[in-house]
Write an enzyme that holds these catalytic residues in place. Structure first.
Site, PDB file in Angstrom:
ATOM      1  N   LYS A 122       0.648  48.147   7.718  1.00 37.69           N
ATOM      2  CA  LYS A 122       1.114  46.843   7.229  1.00 37.69           C
ATOM      3  C   LYS A 122       2.467  47.060   6.582  1.00 37.69           C
ATOM      4  CE  LYS A 122      -0.309  42.552   7.034  1.00 37.69           C
ATOM      5  NZ  LYS A 122      -1.188  41.782   7.911  1.00 37.69           N
ATOM      6  N   ASP A 162       3.104  38.065   9.970  1.00 38.89           N
ATOM      7  CA  ASP A 162       2.100  37.729   8.954  1.00 38.89           C
ATOM      8  C   ASP A 162       2.739  36.599   8.141  1.00 38.89           C
ATOM      9  OD1 ASP A 162      -0.581  38.766   7.689  1.00 38.89           O
ATOM     10  OD2 ASP A 162       0.714  38.525   5.958  1.00 38.89           O
TER      11      ASP A 162
HETATM   12  P1  NDP Z   1       2.073  31.592   7.513  1.00 43.83           P
HETATM   13  O1  NDP Z   1       3.230  32.093   6.766  1.00 43.83           O
HETATM   14  O2  NDP Z   1       2.266  31.006   8.866  1.00 43.83           O
HETATM   15  O3  NDP Z   1       1.292  30.500   6.633  1.00 43.83           O
HETATM   16  C1  NDP Z   1       0.797  30.816   5.370  1.00 43.83           C
HETATM   17  C2  NDP Z   1       0.244  29.542   4.746  1.00 43.83           C
HETATM   18  O4  NDP Z   1      -0.430  29.880   3.544  1.00 43.83           O
HETATM   19  C3  NDP Z   1       1.334  28.570   4.362  1.00 43.83           C
HETATM   20  O5  NDP Z   1       0.804  27.269   4.448  1.00 43.83           O
HETATM   21  C4  NDP Z   1       1.616  28.956   2.910  1.00 43.83           C
HETATM   22  O6  NDP Z   1       2.188  27.916   2.122  1.00 43.83           O
HETATM   23  C5  NDP Z   1       0.221  29.266   2.425  1.00 43.83           C
HETATM   24  N1  NDP Z   1       0.303  30.207   1.305  1.00 43.83           N
HETATM   25  C6  NDP Z   1       0.894  31.417   1.295  1.00 43.83           C
HETATM   26  N2  NDP Z   1       0.797  31.985   0.087  1.00 43.83           N
HETATM   27  C7  NDP Z   1       0.130  31.099  -0.672  1.00 43.83           C
HETATM   28  C8  NDP Z   1      -0.293  31.088  -2.015  1.00 43.83           C
HETATM   29  N3  NDP Z   1      -0.040  32.119  -2.825  1.00 43.83           N
HETATM   30  N4  NDP Z   1      -0.988  30.008  -2.456  1.00 43.83           N
HETATM   31  C9  NDP Z   1      -1.251  28.952  -1.628  1.00 43.83           C
HETATM   32  N5  NDP Z   1      -0.871  28.913  -0.337  1.00 43.83           N
HETATM   33  C10 NDP Z   1      -0.194  29.957   0.125  1.00 43.83           C
HETATM   34  O7  NDP Z   1       1.024  32.801   7.551  1.00 43.83           O
HETATM   35  P2  NDP Z   1      -0.220  33.011   8.518  1.00 43.83           P
HETATM   36  O8  NDP Z   1      -0.845  31.713   8.859  1.00 43.83           O
HETATM   37  O9  NDP Z   1       0.196  33.923   9.600  1.00 43.83           O
HETATM   38  O10 NDP Z   1      -1.200  33.853   7.569  1.00 43.83           O
HETATM   39  C11 NDP Z   1      -2.170  33.243   6.723  1.00 43.83           C
HETATM   40  C12 NDP Z   1      -3.219  34.270   6.342  1.00 43.83           C
HETATM   41  O11 NDP Z   1      -3.853  34.770   7.530  1.00 43.83           O
HETATM   42  C13 NDP Z   1      -2.692  35.515   5.611  1.00 43.83           C
HETATM   43  O12 NDP Z   1      -3.682  35.973   4.711  1.00 43.83           O
HETATM   44  C14 NDP Z   1      -2.541  36.539   6.737  1.00 43.83           C
HETATM   45  O13 NDP Z   1      -2.582  37.859   6.249  1.00 43.83           O
HETATM   46  C15 NDP Z   1      -3.781  36.201   7.563  1.00 43.83           C
HETATM   47  N6  NDP Z   1      -3.733  36.648   8.943  1.00 43.83           N
HETATM   48  C16 NDP Z   1      -2.724  36.257   9.784  1.00 43.83           C
HETATM   49  C17 NDP Z   1      -2.735  36.669  11.101  1.00 43.83           C
HETATM   50  C18 NDP Z   1      -1.732  36.180  12.081  1.00 43.83           C
HETATM   51  O14 NDP Z   1      -1.906  36.457  13.283  1.00 43.83           O
HETATM   52  N7  NDP Z   1      -0.703  35.461  11.695  1.00 43.83           N
HETATM   53  C19 NDP Z   1      -3.759  37.612  11.600  1.00 43.83           C
HETATM   54  C20 NDP Z   1      -4.820  37.890  10.661  1.00 43.83           C
HETATM   55  C21 NDP Z   1      -4.779  37.438   9.374  1.00 43.83           C
HETATM   56  P3  NDP Z   1       3.759  27.958   1.748  1.00 43.83           P
HETATM   57  O15 NDP Z   1       4.459  27.489   2.973  1.00 43.83           O
HETATM   58  O16 NDP Z   1       3.893  27.033   0.595  1.00 43.83           O
HETATM   59  O17 NDP Z   1       4.077  29.370   1.375  1.00 43.83           O
END
Ligand code: NDP
Length: 449
Positions: A122, A162
């Site tokens: 990571k 991510d």
């Molecule tokens: P994105 O950046 O596309 O989206 C993240 C979302 O979560 C946004 O809506 C963001 O809001 C919100 N968010 C982030 N940090 C916080 C916080 N501290 N409090 C509240 N909301 C928050 O990321 P992903 O969708 O790719 O990833 C989301 C989760 O899924 C993560 O935990 C990631 O590790 C996990 N994941 C992702 C994979 C992938 O293929 N993308 C694979 C496996 C797991 P804002 O815009 O306001 O920051």
């Protein structure tokens, strides 16, 4: 067991998230350690918590006003025992060594569950992409890759996206890697379709999570049709979770970002989801605008003084936390249960605190830990790597069928391992044990390295 946990905490006392992830795995694999006492002499646990390599570097970049900034870049190469290091890059101001080590540690076992040959890693940076222009993002990504390129490669370490790293960032990172290395190889996954990406990669984590949830429900003779669902986040994982839930006839009533959440009792349909995708992926706006556009929906601002998140306090059957770590605490877990939840399937990594998980398991709801339920993303990344090395592209249906097959197989693997170790139906125990056994067997085969 307590010895190793104490040793880890004393050695790196500030790595809270890493401790949390390690404790969760080590507690649940206790029966395996009892069955195989030889693991002690092989110092398996000590080796598992020490990354094979930690790379930390300076990322200087220039903003649109010619101001120079410096961020910190990282890559944690946790384990290459099953294949090249594989895991995403996160760009978010909260990024530090503890968060990346927890994510890398989880990734090792998740990747083992996919059955594909991928080790765990990571990386990322404390860079905050919010409000930055495309040019600034490009300059940051280029600077980041100017150091990272030495440590990655299609047979060494293959990063992906991510939080904060999507198709745009992968493009800029790839462009700089190609220039520096003077070669076109599959060094990153999540690439655009026109230049080496795989069909279904953007959808894979969300779709995979819903496939996993469907498998869990099927064990109780149920399906997602007609079920009210809570989804958090509004990024990549959340968007495609909602898309697949709509397709399967569920009613999704929430989405969120770090500023707040929306509640739409009528349900988010395909048209509204399309609005969210354009809002988030093109205009990079806030979820609040959903309630401006659809006036029957409510927008509730995040209130960090509360000891719970009101988003988890609506009547619903299923929850898909898809934003970030520790977004469901014990109070939220109680609220979910009181409002009728019967399934929690994690899209994010470690979104439930240990106390929340305990409540889900004690109440015997269907609870899937992220390392099993969100493994679809890395699984299709693995398929992207295969297509890149064969220099071919599989059609959408083929990739989607493989994804479905992998999620089905992870589901079965979890249930089989849980049953074998005396805790039938416990997906947390099943996922941790199955991933752990596969990784440890490979470590033993490969000797002390
Ligand atoms: P994105 O950046 O596309 O989206 C993240 C979302 O979560 C946004 O809506 C963001 O809001 C919100 N968010 C982030 N940090 C916080 C916080 N501290 N409090 C509240 N909301 C928050 O990321 P992903 O969708 O790719 O990833 C989301 C989760 O899924 C993560 O935990 C990631 O590790 C996990 N994941 C992702 C994979 C992938 O293929 N993308 C694979 C496996 C797991 P804002 O815009 O306001 O920051």
């Amino acid at each position: 067991m307590t010895d190793i946990i104490l040793y880890m905490k004393n050695r790196d006392p500030f790595e809270k998230e890493f401790h949390q992830a390690v404790e969760e795995v080590f507690e649940t694999v206790q029966p395996v350690l009892e069955r195989y006492p030889d693991y002690r002499q092989a110092a398996i646990l000590e080796r598992l918590i020490e990354p094979e390599r930690v790379i930390q570097f300076r990322v200087p970049w220039v903003d649109d006003e010619s101001q120079v900034h410096v961020n910190r870049g990282y890559r944690i190469q946790m384990s290459s025992v099953i294949g090249p290091y594989k895991g995403g890059l996160r760009f978010h101001p909260s990024v530090n060594l503890s968060i990346l080590k927890f994510l890398a540690f989880e990734q090792v076992f998740k990747n083992a569950l996919t059955t594909l040959p991928m080790g765990g890693g990571k990386g990322g940076s404390d860079f905050n992409p919010k409000g930055r222009s495309d040019q600034e993002i490009m300059r940051f990504c280029q600077s980041f890759m100017m150091e990272l390129f030495r440590h990655v490669g299609p047979n060494t370490d293959v990063p992906a996206g991510d939080i904060g790293v999507g198709a745009r960032e992968i493009g800029y990172l790839f462009g700089m890697y190609k220039k520096l290395r003077y070669e076109f190889t599959g060094v990153l996954t999540g690439k655009s379709l026109g230049w080496g990406g795989s069909l279904v990669r953007p959808e894979a984590t969300g779709f995979g999570n819903v496939y996993f949830a469907s498998e869990m429900l099927a064990t109780r003779g149920e399906s997602l049709k007609g079920k009210i669902c809570l989804v958090s986040g509004s990024g990549n994982v959340a968007q495609y979770t909602v898309e697949k839930l709509i397709e399967l006839g569920a009613r999704v009533v929430t989405l969120s970002d770090s500023s707040g959440y929306i509640y739409d009792e009528d349900g988010i349909d395909a048209r509204k989801l399309d609005f969210v995708k354009r809002l988030k992926n093109e205009r990079r706006g806030r979820i609040r605008e959903y309630a401006d556009k659809y006036s029957k929906a409510a927008y509730i601002e995040t209130d960090s003084t509360l000891d719970h998140n009101p988003m988890w306090n609506y009547p619903a059957k299923c929850a898909f936390p898809s934003a970030t770590q520790n977004e469901i605490n014990d109070k939220d877990a109680c609220n979910l249960i009181n409002r009728g939840i019967s399934l929690v399937s994690e899209g994010a990594n470690m979104p439930s605190t240990p106390e929340a998980i305990k409540i889900f398991i004690d109440k015997k709801i269907l609870y899937a830990p992220g390392k099993a339920s969100n493994a679809g993303g890395v699984a299709v990344s693995g398929l992207e790597m295969s297509q890149n090395s064969m220099r071919i592209s599989w059609p959408r249906e083929e990739v989607d069928n493989r994804l479905k097959g992998i999620m089905k197989s992870i589901h079965k693997t979890c249930l089989d391992a849980a049953a074998e170790y005396g805790d039938p139906g416990n997906y947390l125990v099943g996922a941790n044990i199955a991933g752990f056994v596969k990784v440890v067997n490979a470590m033993i085969d490969q000797g002390v390295v």
